[in-house]
Design a protein around this motif. Structure first.
Motif, PDB file in Angstrom:
ATOM      1  N   ARG A 170      -2.706  15.612  -8.120  1.00  0.00           N
ATOM      2  CA  ARG A 170      -3.672  14.610  -7.668  1.00  0.00           C
ATOM      3  C   ARG A 170      -3.025  13.755  -6.589  1.00  0.00           C
ATOM      4  N   ALA A 171      -3.834  13.412  -5.631  1.00  0.00           N
ATOM      5  CA  ALA A 171      -3.438  12.452  -4.607  1.00  0.00           C
ATOM      6  C   ALA A 171      -4.120  11.144  -4.975  1.00  0.00           C
ATOM      7  N   GLY A 172      -3.391  10.056  -4.848  1.00  0.00           N
ATOM      8  CA  GLY A 172      -3.962   8.755  -5.181  1.00  0.00           C
ATOM      9  C   GLY A 172      -3.394   7.657  -4.315  1.00  0.00           C
ATOM     10  N   ALA A 173      -4.270   6.767  -3.884  1.00  0.00           N
ATOM     11  CA  ALA A 173      -3.838   5.576  -3.139  1.00  0.00           C
ATOM     12  C   ALA A 173      -3.345   4.557  -4.149  1.00  0.00           C
ATOM     13  N   ILE A 174      -2.307   3.810  -3.786  1.00  0.00           N
ATOM     14  CA  ILE A 174      -1.809   2.778  -4.677  1.00  0.00           C
ATOM     15  C   ILE A 174      -1.787   1.437  -3.971  1.00  0.00           C
TER      16      ILE A 174
ATOM     17  N   ALA B 229     -11.482   1.676   2.966  1.00  0.00           N
ATOM     18  CA  ALA B 229     -12.025   2.513   4.042  1.00  0.00           C
ATOM     19  C   ALA B 229     -11.297   3.852   4.101  1.00  0.00           C
ATOM     20  N   ALA B 230      -9.982   3.834   3.941  1.00  0.00           N
ATOM     21  CA  ALA B 230      -9.208   5.080   4.004  1.00  0.00           C
ATOM     22  C   ALA B 230      -9.515   5.992   2.823  1.00  0.00           C
ATOM     23  N   VAL B 231      -9.634   5.426   1.617  1.00  0.00           N
ATOM     24  CA  VAL B 231      -9.989   6.235   0.446  1.00  0.00           C
ATOM     25  C   VAL B 231     -11.355   6.876   0.655  1.00  0.00           C
TER      26      VAL B 231
ATOM     27  N   ASP C 291       0.117  -2.037  -8.685  1.00  0.00           N
ATOM     28  CA  ASP C 291      -0.886  -2.664  -9.539  1.00  0.00           C
ATOM     29  C   ASP C 291      -1.898  -1.660 -10.056  1.00  0.00           C
ATOM     30  N   ARG C 292      -2.373  -0.801  -9.180  1.00  0.00           N
ATOM     31  CA  ARG C 292      -3.362   0.176  -9.628  1.00  0.00           C
ATOM     32  C   ARG C 292      -3.432   1.348  -8.653  1.00  0.00           C
ATOM     33  N   GLU C 293      -3.931   2.433  -9.178  1.00  0.00           N
ATOM     34  CA  GLU C 293      -4.113   3.646  -8.387  1.00  0.00           C
ATOM     35  C   GLU C 293      -5.597   3.879  -8.181  1.00  0.00           C
ATOM     36  N   GLU C 294      -5.923   4.366  -7.026  1.00  0.00           N
ATOM     37  CA  GLU C 294      -7.283   4.797  -6.759  1.00  0.00           C
ATOM     38  C   GLU C 294      -7.237   6.294  -6.489  1.00  0.00           C
TER      39      GLU C 294
ATOM     40  N   VAL D  52       0.853  -1.180   0.000  1.00  0.00           N
ATOM     41  CA  VAL D  52       0.000   0.000   0.000  1.00  0.00           C
ATOM     42  C   VAL D  52       0.895   1.239   0.000  1.00  0.00           C
ATOM     43  N   GLY D  53       0.405   2.266  -0.651  1.00  0.00           N
ATOM     44  CA  GLY D  53       1.120   3.535  -0.671  1.00  0.00           C
ATOM     45  C   GLY D  53       0.171   4.634  -1.098  1.00  0.00           C
ATOM     46  N   VAL D  54       0.723   5.828  -1.168  1.00  0.00           N
ATOM     47  CA  VAL D  54      -0.047   6.977  -1.618  1.00  0.00           C
ATOM     48  C   VAL D  54       0.928   7.924  -2.298  1.00  0.00           C
ATOM     49  N   HIS D  55       0.477   8.539  -3.382  1.00  0.00           N
ATOM     50  CA  HIS D  55       1.371   9.453  -4.083  1.00  0.00           C
ATOM     51  C   HIS D  55       0.676  10.769  -4.400  1.00  0.00           C
ATOM     52  N   VAL D  56       1.522  11.764  -4.703  1.00  0.00           N
ATOM     53  CA  VAL D  56       1.067  13.072  -5.169  1.00  0.00           C
ATOM     54  C   VAL D  56       1.811  13.322  -6.473  1.00  0.00           C
TER      55      VAL D  56
END
Length: 115
Positions: A56-60, A109-111, A68-71, A37-41
């Motif tokens: 954009r902020a996105g969970a990965i 849940a966090a997203v 694998d994918r970004e949310e 799990v991660g998060v990027h800007v």
């Protein structure tokens, strides 16, 4: 007061995979090393320096080298609020993971909590 990064997380310096894949300038990537799990800007537009700056902020889901994918979480007109939202995601993930004990469910849940 802006949230701080949880102790289990760290910033990846010069995340080559993101820079190569998205041609992004100044990407920020935070990961939880022992989980996928991660998060990027990232800048929204990476094609021209004349484009309007948006971030954009996105969970990965994945790890520091490949995900694998970004949310997507949210897009902002400035970098700072996107950065703060990324930190908020990391903190919400920790709370959700403590409650649920499942990475996928904690990411969802966090997203949901930060959108």
């Amino acid at each position: 007061m802006a949230p701080s990064l949880p102790a289990e997380w760290h910033e990846v310096e010069n995340p080559d995979y993101i820079t190569e894949k998205y041609r992004a300038t100044n990407p920020t990537l935070f990961v939880r090393e022992d989980q996928d799990v991660g998060v990027h800007v990232l800048p929204v537009s990476t094609s021209s320096p004349h484009d309007e700056d948006q971030y954009r902020a996105g969970a990965i889901r994945g790890n520091r080298d490949e995900f694998d994918r970004e949310e997507p979480i949210e897009t902002f007109d400035e970098r700072e609020p996107a950065f703060e939202r990324a930190l908020e995601f990391a903190n919400r993930y920790e709370t959700a993971y403590d409650d649920l004990g499942d990475e996928e469910a904690a990411i969802e849940a966090a997203v949901e909590a930060v959108q």
